[in-house]
Design a protein around this motif. Sequence first.
Motif, PDB file in Angstrom:
ATOM      1  N   LEU A  31      11.341   2.102  -8.493  1.00 31.01           N
ATOM      2  CA  LEU A  31      10.747   1.431  -9.472  1.00 31.01           C
ATOM      3  C   LEU A  31      11.547   0.714 -10.622  1.00 31.01           C
ATOM      4  O   LEU A  31      11.452  -0.354 -11.147  1.00 31.01           O
ATOM      5  CB  LEU A  31       9.675   1.877 -10.173  1.00 31.01           C
ATOM      6  N   ARG A  32      12.912   1.343 -10.554  1.00 28.75           N
ATOM      7  CA  ARG A  32      13.933   0.918 -11.964  1.00 28.75           C
ATOM      8  C   ARG A  32      14.343  -0.458 -11.259  1.00 28.75           C
ATOM      9  O   ARG A  32      14.889  -0.673 -10.591  1.00 28.75           O
ATOM     10  CB  ARG A  32      14.861   2.006 -11.674  1.00 28.75           C
ATOM     11  N   GLY A  33      14.097  -1.354 -12.359  1.00 30.66           N
ATOM     12  CA  GLY A  33      14.489  -2.944 -12.040  1.00 30.66           C
ATOM     13  C   GLY A  33      13.757  -3.770 -11.264  1.00 30.66           C
ATOM     14  O   GLY A  33      13.967  -4.767 -10.820  1.00 30.66           O
ATOM     15  N   ALA A  34      12.753  -2.912 -10.812  1.00 31.14           N
ATOM     16  CA  ALA A  34      11.775  -3.777  -9.634  1.00 31.14           C
ATOM     17  C   ALA A  34      11.082  -4.822 -10.277  1.00 31.14           C
ATOM     18  O   ALA A  34      10.891  -6.094  -9.830  1.00 31.14           O
ATOM     19  CB  ALA A  34      10.897  -2.810  -8.715  1.00 31.14           C
ATOM     20  N   VAL A  35      10.590  -4.404 -11.513  1.00 31.49           N
ATOM     21  CA  VAL A  35       9.710  -5.339 -11.938  1.00 31.49           C
ATOM     22  C   VAL A  35      10.056  -5.787 -13.495  1.00 31.49           C
ATOM     23  O   VAL A  35      10.462  -4.817 -14.251  1.00 31.49           O
ATOM     24  CB  VAL A  35       8.161  -5.010 -12.090  1.00 31.49           C
ATOM     25  N   ARG A  36      10.257  -6.854 -13.962  1.00 29.30           N
ATOM     26  CA  ARG A  36      10.811  -7.321 -15.220  1.00 29.30           C
ATOM     27  C   ARG A  36       9.787  -6.710 -16.289  1.00 29.30           C
ATOM     28  O   ARG A  36       8.781  -6.981 -16.228  1.00 29.30           O
ATOM     29  CB  ARG A  36      10.999  -9.102 -15.337  1.00 29.30           C
ATOM     30  N   GLY A  37      10.219  -6.037 -17.433  1.00 24.14           N
ATOM     31  CA  GLY A  37       9.510  -5.689 -18.457  1.00 24.14           C
ATOM     32  C   GLY A  37       9.117  -4.119 -18.038  1.00 24.14           C
ATOM     33  O   GLY A  37       8.419  -3.539 -19.252  1.00 24.14           O
ATOM     34  N   LEU A  38       9.058  -3.715 -17.013  1.00 23.32           N
ATOM     35  CA  LEU A  38       8.774  -2.210 -16.825  1.00 23.32           C
ATOM     36  C   LEU A  38      10.118  -1.442 -16.470  1.00 23.32           C
ATOM     37  O   LEU A  38      10.461  -1.146 -15.425  1.00 23.32           O
ATOM     38  CB  LEU A  38       8.016  -2.089 -15.617  1.00 23.32           C
ATOM     39  N   SER A  39      10.719  -1.180 -17.500  1.00 19.48           N
ATOM     40  CA  SER A  39      11.876  -0.225 -17.526  1.00 19.48           C
ATOM     41  C   SER A  39      11.938   0.614 -18.929  1.00 19.48           C
ATOM     42  O   SER A  39      11.050   0.573 -19.924  1.00 19.48           O
ATOM     43  CB  SER A  39      13.116  -1.385 -17.569  1.00 19.48           C
ATOM     44  N   GLY A  40      13.015   1.430 -18.988  1.00 23.02           N
ATOM     45  CA  GLY A  40      13.287   2.231 -20.126  1.00 23.02           C
ATOM     46  C   GLY A  40      12.186   3.197 -20.082  1.00 23.02           C
ATOM     47  O   GLY A  40      11.350   3.696 -19.540  1.00 23.02           O
ATOM     48  N   LYS A  41      11.652   3.232 -21.497  1.00 23.99           N
ATOM     49  CA  LYS A  41      10.580   4.366 -22.068  1.00 23.99           C
ATOM     50  C   LYS A  41       9.466   3.786 -21.444  1.00 23.99           C
ATOM     51  O   LYS A  41       8.452   4.851 -21.010  1.00 23.99           O
ATOM     52  CB  LYS A  41      10.323   4.575 -23.599  1.00 23.99           C
ATOM     53  N   LYS A  42       9.114   2.505 -21.189  1.00 23.66           N
ATOM     54  CA  LYS A  42       7.793   2.101 -20.571  1.00 23.66           C
ATOM     55  C   LYS A  42       7.733   2.457 -19.391  1.00 23.66           C
ATOM     56  O   LYS A  42       6.472   2.899 -18.991  1.00 23.66           O
ATOM     57  CB  LYS A  42       7.608   0.558 -20.555  1.00 23.66           C
ATOM     58  N   LEU A  43       8.684   2.497 -18.349  1.00 21.44           N
ATOM     59  CA  LEU A  43       8.630   3.066 -17.081  1.00 21.44           C
ATOM     60  C   LEU A  43       8.540   4.689 -17.031  1.00 21.44           C
ATOM     61  O   LEU A  43       7.904   4.925 -16.240  1.00 21.44           O
ATOM     62  CB  LEU A  43      10.083   2.635 -16.123  1.00 21.44           C
ATOM     63  N   GLU A  61       0.704  -1.246   0.009  1.00 22.54           N
ATOM     64  CA  GLU A  61       0.081  -0.011  -0.096  1.00 22.54           C
ATOM     65  C   GLU A  61       0.793   1.249  -0.172  1.00 22.54           C
ATOM     66  O   GLU A  61       0.388   2.460  -0.055  1.00 22.54           O
ATOM     67  CB  GLU A  61      -1.208  -0.129   1.238  1.00 22.54           C
ATOM     68  N   ASP A  62       2.213   1.026   0.062  1.00 23.74           N
ATOM     69  CA  ASP A  62       3.078   2.198   0.096  1.00 23.74           C
ATOM     70  C   ASP A  62       3.474   2.656  -1.265  1.00 23.74           C
ATOM     71  O   ASP A  62       4.140   3.656  -1.668  1.00 23.74           O
ATOM     72  CB  ASP A  62       4.440   1.804   1.051  1.00 23.74           C
ATOM     73  N   LEU A  63       2.833   1.936  -2.393  1.00 21.00           N
ATOM     74  CA  LEU A  63       3.138   2.228  -3.727  1.00 21.00           C
ATOM     75  C   LEU A  63       2.881   3.707  -4.072  1.00 21.00           C
ATOM     76  O   LEU A  63       3.611   4.439  -4.727  1.00 21.00           O
ATOM     77  CB  LEU A  63       2.439   1.164  -4.798  1.00 21.00           C
ATOM     78  N   PRO A  64       1.591   4.261  -4.070  1.00 17.49           N
ATOM     79  CA  PRO A  64       1.488   5.512  -4.091  1.00 17.49           C
ATOM     80  C   PRO A  64       2.504   6.450  -3.518  1.00 17.49           C
ATOM     81  O   PRO A  64       2.882   7.448  -4.557  1.00 17.49           O
ATOM     82  CB  PRO A  64       0.104   6.043  -3.661  1.00 17.49           C
ATOM     83  N   HIS A  65       2.931   6.190  -2.471  1.00 20.23           N
ATOM     84  CA  HIS A  65       4.087   7.258  -1.710  1.00 20.23           C
ATOM     85  C   HIS A  65       5.237   7.188  -2.661  1.00 20.23           C
ATOM     86  O   HIS A  65       6.074   8.094  -2.849  1.00 20.23           O
ATOM     87  CB  HIS A  65       4.126   6.918  -0.570  1.00 20.23           C
ATOM     88  N   VAL A  66       5.836   5.801  -2.935  1.00 21.39           N
ATOM     89  CA  VAL A  66       6.780   5.758  -3.747  1.00 21.39           C
ATOM     90  C   VAL A  66       7.007   6.287  -5.114  1.00 21.39           C
ATOM     91  O   VAL A  66       7.867   7.191  -5.481  1.00 21.39           O
ATOM     92  CB  VAL A  66       7.112   4.150  -4.115  1.00 21.39           C
ATOM     93  N   LEU A  67       5.698   6.260  -5.877  1.00 19.53           N
ATOM     94  CA  LEU A  67       5.554   6.801  -7.239  1.00 19.53           C
ATOM     95  C   LEU A  67       5.525   8.163  -6.880  1.00 19.53           C
ATOM     96  O   LEU A  67       6.195   8.971  -7.833  1.00 19.53           O
ATOM     97  CB  LEU A  67       4.108   6.423  -7.735  1.00 19.53           C
ATOM     98  N   ASP A  68       5.083   9.079  -5.974  1.00 24.48           N
ATOM     99  CA  ASP A  68       5.158  10.448  -5.649  1.00 24.48           C
ATOM    100  C   ASP A  68       6.291  10.988  -5.204  1.00 24.48           C
ATOM    101  O   ASP A  68       7.028  11.951  -5.943  1.00 24.48           O
ATOM    102  CB  ASP A  68       3.980  10.914  -4.774  1.00 24.48           C
ATOM    103  N   LYS A  69       7.130  10.083  -4.299  1.00 23.87           N
ATOM    104  CA  LYS A  69       8.014  10.618  -3.694  1.00 23.87           C
ATOM    105  C   LYS A  69       9.484  10.213  -4.206  1.00 23.87           C
ATOM    106  O   LYS A  69      10.581  10.856  -4.117  1.00 23.87           O
ATOM    107  CB  LYS A  69       8.008  10.671  -2.303  1.00 23.87           C
TER     108      LYS A  69
END
Length: 702
Positions: A119-131, A106-114
Amino acid sequence: MPEVLECTIFSVVFASDRNSFMVVRVKCGKHIETAAGSFPAVHVGEKVRLTGDWSEHPKFGKQFAVTGCEVLAPEGESGLIAYLSSGIFAGIGEKTAEKLVAIFGEDLPHVLDKDPGKLRGAVRGLSGKKLEKFLDDWNMQQESRKVLLFLYNLGFTGAKAMNVWSMHKSNTENIVSENPYALCEDPFAYNFEIADNAAKKLGFEASANLRLRAAITQVLREAKYDGGHAFMPRENLLQNTMNFLRIIPHSPDDDVFDDLNAALSGLQKNGKVHVQNERVWLPELYEAEKYIGTFIRRSFDFNEETSHLDASADYAASVQEIEYSDEQLLAIKSAVSSNFFVITGGPGTGKTTILKGILHILNLQKKKVKLAAPTGRAARRMAEVCSFKASTIHRLLEIDPISGLFTRDEMNPLEADSVIIDESSMIDNELAADLMRALKAGTQLILIGDSDQLPSVGPGNVLREILSCPEVPSIRLSKIYRHNDKSDIAENAHRILAGHLPNVKNGSHFRYMPYQHSEEALSILSELSKNHELQVLTPMHKGTLGTINLNAFLQKILNFNAYGFEYRGMRWQIGDPVMQLKNNYDKDIFNGDLGRITKVMPAAKKIEADFDGKTINIESNEFEHLTLAYACTVHKSQGSEYKSVVVMLDHSHSIMLQRNLLYTAVTRAKENIWVLANSGSLETAVRNNRERHRWTALREFI
């Protein structure tokens, strides 16, 4: 007390393109319910707090009528997953959302904001321009949501609110907080009341300078569109502004006078108004009147001699197999030899004959000629009688459908030696100026029209103001030539114009039918409509004998039980005549154009209509610019001719019973006219020669 529901958007059933109205299905616990009302931009999966009451829709059943909506932050891991995979964020599906929530909880919104770097490298396939795209979308979504909620809470809703956000982005709150009245202006054009309510919520005082400026501008706009005024005297403007704001001064020394004068001075300093000799213009109207005057004065330098035109006029007469009168010959020779010329006259005075003669001579001179009129109907009639191509003025000047601006102007003028405009009484200040700006120096301009008809719907009184200047080359036709069909319509039109009652006994084509009450008038109209193809003209929209009721009444008689559907308080059926009320440049239909419905699609709330051979699709969001046309106002009939006309005159229309309105209505009929009038209303219309005054200074500029 209104109810409050905390629920999740399950599906969006309907979302208006024009405002914030939506119909959604919401999940409240285990139940799925329907909610309808004004919403901010919401998406499937979002949690909302709705305020409103339960109601029973006559067609759709039980639903929650929404009066307020607050978008809540997603709660719990399942809420986050539903929100992220709702389709708002491109490339984020349910599996990716689950992985992100599994890592950050549930801390994800805070991570995205602050701390989005986590997130870099946290999830395979979500990197570069897509991230980067996901982070940009997240930031944009949070920022736009915050701004849109701010605007919605102030009363700025719908597509216009989204346009405000699109233009100002993160600066929106600061800009609107500093001056909410700025949203009254283009390109947003909220009405004053909405901006004023927002200003009150923001703490603006009733005497705030910005509020007074906006009110003054609003009063000038209303004078332009509702009264046809080009300017307002300063004293009238300030008094009307006080009336508009419901301000009552306590004494001649009340501070409100100083406040209003200071606001007007501020508008003048910022170029929002032009003030001259205690008169106040909107800048575009001042520039239009000034340009028209300059154009006409400049045209005096290009006139030619007329002596060499006798042979050409004789040849034109022989081709048309007519013999010009001295008046007609003078009009033709004067028009051809003048760089700017005006021809005015009533029905049957030979305007068409003169126009044909002018065209013959200009053709002999190998001049490149353009013909145009203010409306599509007038242009088509002009083309038919002259056997010469004609267009609307808007089409002539090549309107850009996106910007609404004319492509032809001073930098890109028309390729023409001579331009001839029919039905010139319909041209307002701005259109006249735009036309003149599109002409090269030396291009001839000939205006033809009946100056005794109603003035233009838009601001000014161009034709009459020009004709009031004795130095402007012009001719007023007075002799009636149209006797070949033994019609008494033209004769009675001129009797009305002279202030005399029409000859109502034993009329051949002009018939007077008195009635005692409106129900009797409807009965007479019903009988006439069964035997004749009629166009009904009436002064007003409202009332038993106004256009709204008459259209519904005639639809039931003339198109009974035809296939169709109801939408926005009106029934649309196959076979109904319709009229376009606003220029639609994309679809090539214009204000006043007439069509007939050929197909209806009830489920999609769409129709198809034939407009002079063109099949036009009308979407549901375009219906507000369309109306039934069994009956129309006399103003809307300008520039048109109809085979048979019925004119309704009633005491309930007393404010509109004027001589030039009756004259305009009568001159729309080619073959037959019936005047239906209750006791004294015909006499009132003929006697009342007091037209609504228009403030215009065009004569001075000429």
